[in-house]
Design a protein around this motif. Structure first.
Motif, mmCIF file in Angstrom:
data_model
loop_
_atom_site.group_PDB
_atom_site.id
_atom_site.type_symbol
_atom_site.label_atom_id
_atom_site.label_comp_id
_atom_site.label_asym_id
_atom_site.label_seq_id
_atom_site.Cartn_x
_atom_site.Cartn_y
_atom_site.Cartn_z
ATOM 1 N N ASP A 105 0.806 -1.226 0.000
ATOM 2 C CA ASP A 105 0.000 0.000 0.000
ATOM 3 C C ASP A 105 0.837 1.273 0.000
ATOM 4 O O ASP A 105 0.305 2.374 0.018
ATOM 5 N N ASP A 106 2.183 1.118 -0.031
ATOM 6 C CA ASP A 106 3.052 2.296 -0.100
ATOM 7 C C ASP A 106 3.553 2.536 -1.531
ATOM 8 O O ASP A 106 4.215 3.516 -1.805
ATOM 9 N N LYS A 108 3.433 3.427 -5.425
ATOM 10 C CA LYS A 108 2.641 4.119 -6.449
ATOM 11 C C LYS A 108 3.405 4.046 -7.770
ATOM 12 O O LYS A 108 4.603 4.347 -7.818
ATOM 13 N N VAL A 110 3.308 5.263 -11.781
ATOM 14 C CA VAL A 110 2.665 6.054 -12.830
ATOM 15 C C VAL A 110 3.353 5.691 -14.148
ATOM 16 O O VAL A 110 4.558 5.892 -14.304
ATOM 17 N N THR A 126 0.845 -3.760 -7.745
ATOM 18 C CA THR A 126 0.245 -2.813 -6.788
ATOM 19 C C THR A 126 -1.068 -3.342 -6.194
ATOM 20 O O THR A 126 -1.649 -2.729 -5.295
ATOM 21 N N THR A 128 -3.905 -3.618 -7.791
ATOM 22 C CA THR A 128 -5.044 -2.822 -8.258
ATOM 23 C C THR A 128 -5.716 -3.426 -9.494
ATOM 24 O O THR A 128 -6.617 -2.820 -10.066
ATOM 25 N N GLY A 140 -1.769 -0.632 -3.539
ATOM 26 C CA GLY A 140 -1.134 0.671 -3.749
ATOM 27 C C GLY A 140 -1.895 1.446 -4.792
ATOM 28 O O GLY A 140 -3.122 1.311 -4.925
ATOM 29 N N VAL A 141 -1.156 2.246 -5.587
ATOM 30 C CA VAL A 141 -1.812 3.090 -6.593
ATOM 31 C C VAL A 141 -1.156 2.836 -7.951
ATOM 32 O O VAL A 141 0.072 2.699 -8.041
ATOM 33 N N PHE A 142 -1.973 2.761 -8.981
ATOM 34 C CA PHE A 142 -1.433 2.670 -10.335
ATOM 35 C C PHE A 142 -2.223 3.600 -11.247
ATOM 36 O O PHE A 142 -3.454 3.619 -11.214
ATOM 37 N N GLU A 143 -1.474 4.390 -12.017
ATOM 38 C CA GLU A 143 -2.128 5.310 -12.966
ATOM 39 C C GLU A 143 -1.393 5.281 -14.305
ATOM 40 O O GLU A 143 -0.187 4.996 -14.346
ATOM 41 N N ILE A 179 4.523 6.280 -1.389
ATOM 42 C CA ILE A 179 3.429 7.202 -1.020
ATOM 43 C C ILE A 179 3.741 7.874 0.314
ATOM 44 O O ILE A 179 3.545 9.080 0.489
ATOM 45 N N SER A 184 10.756 9.309 -5.168
ATOM 46 C CA SER A 184 10.383 8.627 -6.412
ATOM 47 C C SER A 184 11.589 8.422 -7.327
ATOM 48 O O SER A 184 12.630 9.054 -7.148
#
Lengths: 269, 142, 410
Positions: A105-106, A108, A110, A126, A128, A140-143, A179, A184
């Motif tokens: 969850d930490d 990210k 992109v 991640t 997701t 975590g986050v993926f974009e 995150i 980064s």
């Protein structure tokens, strides 16, 4: 005057040395050390306190399943995108967390690459991705953010597949960040990893109907080579901004010195 | 007198062994047949080498029976020289291969030593035995 | 009595009568050296020894050149020098970059084709070790006294093509460099023999530099390629011997005793030959790359490739891209073979096409230095005749090689 003949003594000396070395090598059974080859590691992360080692095969299996579900078949160059995304993740995590195991969850990620296989790889890592509810406890986050800054909201396989028609070498850029700390690292694939006009050929073979059999074969060779590179080359060979570890300047200086010495000697004598 | 009789027998046997190894190298050098390797001995599948070793063996044997005569001794020496050329090339190749590590640098000690390890070609086994010819050269020159 | 009025038989009689008066006859005790010398020139024993010497020559050449080229030059140039210069040279992709560095994405110096990349690599990393190895062995063979014995041994074979045993000297020299070999053709007695020798050397004998590059690219096929070229050498020689008018007289060869070579002499002779080669070859390699790169940039090579494509594809079975290498071959044949290697590495040529192209480069126009030497030694008429022989040989043996490669399924 003593004449320096190429004599028996020197030859006997060489013979004795050779047989002595052969005897030592035979008796001791010494073996040449194995050459150190690059080994593709595993992406290690923590999911709700449990350490997970995610292999490329595990990711590939997931990506294949999801693409097949969505499209009925898998594009032939899918493996290359999975390998590239997987290698980028390995490098990004090692640069940002410097040997520590990150919590899922930490993380990210992109990506600038609008393409389904690489996106599913990042989504799997991640946590997701589609149908991952039973596979992860946290995520975590993926974009996907295109080069011009546009956020791709529809990350369905079909939509990304359509977008991937126009991708270029410049799109192979991924930002991996923590995150919690905001640290980064941008992983950028070197342009020369891809042969000249590789993406033009890809568009013709994968999306067009006009590619000849020879072009199809050429494309298969090319993406296979790229895939092999992603799985077997050192980081500095495929990603921008990394220095080759070996102290090469000494070799270059020695090489230039030898060439100059030969030229000077040839000119003098 | 006795030592020449012994010498004749010695070179006749050495010649026949050399000839046999040459024959084996010729056979393994033919298309479709693989090289042989048993323990520390390896028969390289090379027709060219095989022919040379075969003839070297034939000349050593032919000269062996007249070792006291300069012509017989010359024939055995001539065969030995051919054997030395092949063995010398094997030794030179190993020396050259033992120095670099294949990545542009010098070899490690283990890598260097390992280059000299088995398997060896028949010529490398036969070379030390053929050097006995020098003893008979000295004897005849006396 | 004027010398020209004596026939060959009369000369021998004269020699006999003089020798009877001046030679003291007695019992001579043969030494070991005499026996070995005698065995070296008898076909039954001499041919196996010649095979052994040739094997030794080849094995030494491979091990020595491999030590420097594969052991040090290839990793140093490809892994360190090439990426460094690709990064450091300004104006990536511009004309100057293409001329001096070549392809910015090339993974090896063979493929880059720039003056500072392929030029330095081929000249110093590949050709120099091959040339040193060749001249070192040649000098040792000369100084031991083996070469004249080889000449005696092959005399019968060379007589079949209107030459004599001493033709082996320019032929072996030519395997080092065609230029001194053409000069060495002067040892042959008649104009017919000299012209035949020069033409055969220029067309069929690849130089050491070229063999060095071939050994790096196609090690397993080099013996077959050389065998094919020697086949062409003897077939064309036999044809020329019947077509060209003139005499092919006997000669006497002085065979010196076997001797141990003296280190200083070997070193001096080898160095003299190698330094001469460096002075001539290095500027030609580097200049050649500039010229060929300019022709590529101006579109001349592409135009030639398009124009010659039907001949290349149909008759020789190679793609038209090889035209660039043939243009280079006029300047330096070693670099031309290197260029073909780069094309093969880039997937533009199959192994079979590479073998045929390497043979084409060998039998195609002699390199510039040999061309000038042919002109100097034989005059314009002989040069033009040599070129006519070359053109016919190029099509006949190039087409034949295409057939062999196709039949062998390489």
């Amino acid at each position: 005057m003593k004449v320096g003949k190429i004599g028996i003594k020197a030859l006997v000396l060489v013979l004795i040395m050779f047989y002595a070395l052969a005897a030592i090598a035979w008796v001791t059974g010494v073996e040449a050390p194995e050459e150190e080859e690059f080994e593709l590691g595993e992406v290690t992360i923590e999911d709700n306190g449990t350490e997970l080692a995610i292999s490329i095969d595990e990711v590939s299996e997931y990506v294949t399943e999801k693409i097949e579900d969505a499209m009925g078949s898998v594009p032939e160059d899918m493996e290359m995108f999975v390998s590239g995304a997987y290698r980028a993740t390995l490098l990004g995590i090692s640069e940002v967390w410097e040997g520590e195991v990150p919590s899922r969850d930490d993380i990210k990620i992109v990506s600038s690459l609008p393409e389904p296989a690489s996106a599913l790889c990042f989504q799997y890592i991640t946590g997701t991705g589609p149908s991952m509810e039973n596979l992860r406890a946290e995520n975590g986050v993926f974009e996907i953010v295109l080069q011009d800054g546009t956020l791709v909201e529809n990350t369905s396989v079909q939509h990304l597949y359509e977008l991937s028609k126009n991708i270029t070498a410049d799109d192979w850029k991924f930002e991996i960040s923590s995150i919690s700390t905001g640290e980064s690292f941008v992983v950028e694939v070197k342009g020369d990893v891809f042969p000249e006009d590789f993406f033009g050929l890809r568009e013709k073979v994968v999306f067009g109907q006009t590619a000849s059999e020879k072009e199809g074969q050429e494309f298969t060779w090319e993406w296979s080579d790229i895939n092999d590179g992603f799985q077997g080359f050192e980081d500095y060979e495929i990603f921008e901004g990394l220095e080759e570890p070996a102290p090469d300047s000494a070799t270059i200086v020695a090489l230039i010195a030898v060439i100059l010495a030969i030229v000077i000697l040839a000119l003098i004598i | 007198m006795m030592k020449f009789k012994l010498g004749s027998a010695y070179f006749a046997i050495l010649g026949v062994i050399t000839l046999a190894f040459g024959g084996l190298e010729v056979v393994t050098g033919l298309p479709g047949i693989e090289g042989l390797s048993t323990g520390a001995l390896e028969i390289p599948p090379d027709l060219w080498r095989g022919i040379i070793i075969f003839f070297a063996g034939a000349f050593i044997t032919a000269g062996a029976f007249k070792l006291r005569d300069i012509h017989g001794l010359g024939m055995s020496t001539f065969g030995s020289i051919m054997l030395w050329i092949i063995a010398g090339c094997d030794i030179f190749t190993r020396i050259m291969e033992s120095i670099p590590n294949g990545a542009g640098g010098l070899n490690s000690l283990e890598g260097f030593l390992a280059t000299y390890g088995p398997p060896y070609s028949p010529a490398l086994f036969l070379l030390p035995f053929s050097l006995v010819i020098f003893y008979f050269i000295k004897e005849v020159e006396k | 009595m004027p010398r020209t009025s004596l026939s060959v038989d009369e000369r021998w009689k004269l020699i006999d009568s003089i020798s009877k008066q001046v030679v003291l006859r007695g019992k001579y005790k043969h030494t070991l050296k005499d026996v070995i010398s005698d065995l070296s020139v008898r076909p039954m024993t001499g041919i196996p020894l010649a095979l052994a010497v040739l094997f030794g020559f080849w094995a030494f050449f491979g091990a020595f050149a491999g030590f420097f080229t594969d052991g040090f030059a290839v990793p140093a140039f490809d892994d360190h020098f090439l990426p460094a210069i690709q990064r450091a040279f300004p104006g990536e992709g511009g004309p100057l970059y293409w001329i001096f560095v070549g392809d910015p994405g090339a993974p090896s110096c063979f493929e880059a084709f720039g003056v500072l990349t392929s030029g330095l690599f081929v000249a110093f990393g590949v050709v120099l070790p091959a040339i040193v190895a060749f001249y070192l062995v040649l000098t040792i063979l000369e100084d031991t006294g083996y070469l004249p014995r080889l000449a005696v041994l092959v005399d019968t074979v060379f007589h079949k093509i209107g030459l004599h045993g001493f033709a082996i000297v320019p032929t072996i020299l030519s395997l080092g460099c065609n230029v001194p070999a053409v000069a060495a053709s002067r040892v042959l007695e008649t104009k017919k023999q000299r012209f035949m020798m020069m033409s055969l050397l220029a067309v069929f004998i690849p130089c050491g530099a070229q063999i060095g590059v071939m050994e790096e690219l196609l090690p397993e096929y080099v013996p077959a390629i050389l065998a094919f070229l020697f086949f062409g050498y003897f077939v064309t020689g036999a044809v020329l011997s019947r077509l060209i008018p003139g005499r092919s007289p006997e000669i006497l060869i002085d065979v010196p005793p076997y001797r141990s070579p003296i280190m200083k002499n070997v070193a001096t002779k080898t160095w003299a030959r190698v330094s001469g080669f460096i002075k001539m070859a290095v500027p030609a390699v580097l200049g050649g790359i500039v010229v060929v790169n300019l022709l590529y940039l101006l579109g001349v090579i592409d135009w030639l490739a398009d124009a010659l494509e039907p001949i290349f594809v149909v008759w020789f079975g190679v793609p038209a891209v090889t035209v660039g290498a043939l243009v280079m071959a006029f300047l330096r044949k070693d670099m031309a073979v290197g260029m073909l290697g780069g094309m093969a590495a880039a997937g533009l040529l199959t192994t079979g096409e590479l073998i045929t192209s390497v043979v084409l480069v060998s039998i195609y126009f002699p390199c510039l230095a040999t061309f000038i030497m042919l002109w100097k030694e034989g005059g314009v008429r002989d040069l033009l005749k040599s070129l006519a022989i070359l053109t016919v040989s190029f099509f006949v043996f190039g087409g034949l090689m295409h057939g062999i490669v196709a039949l062998a399924g390489v």
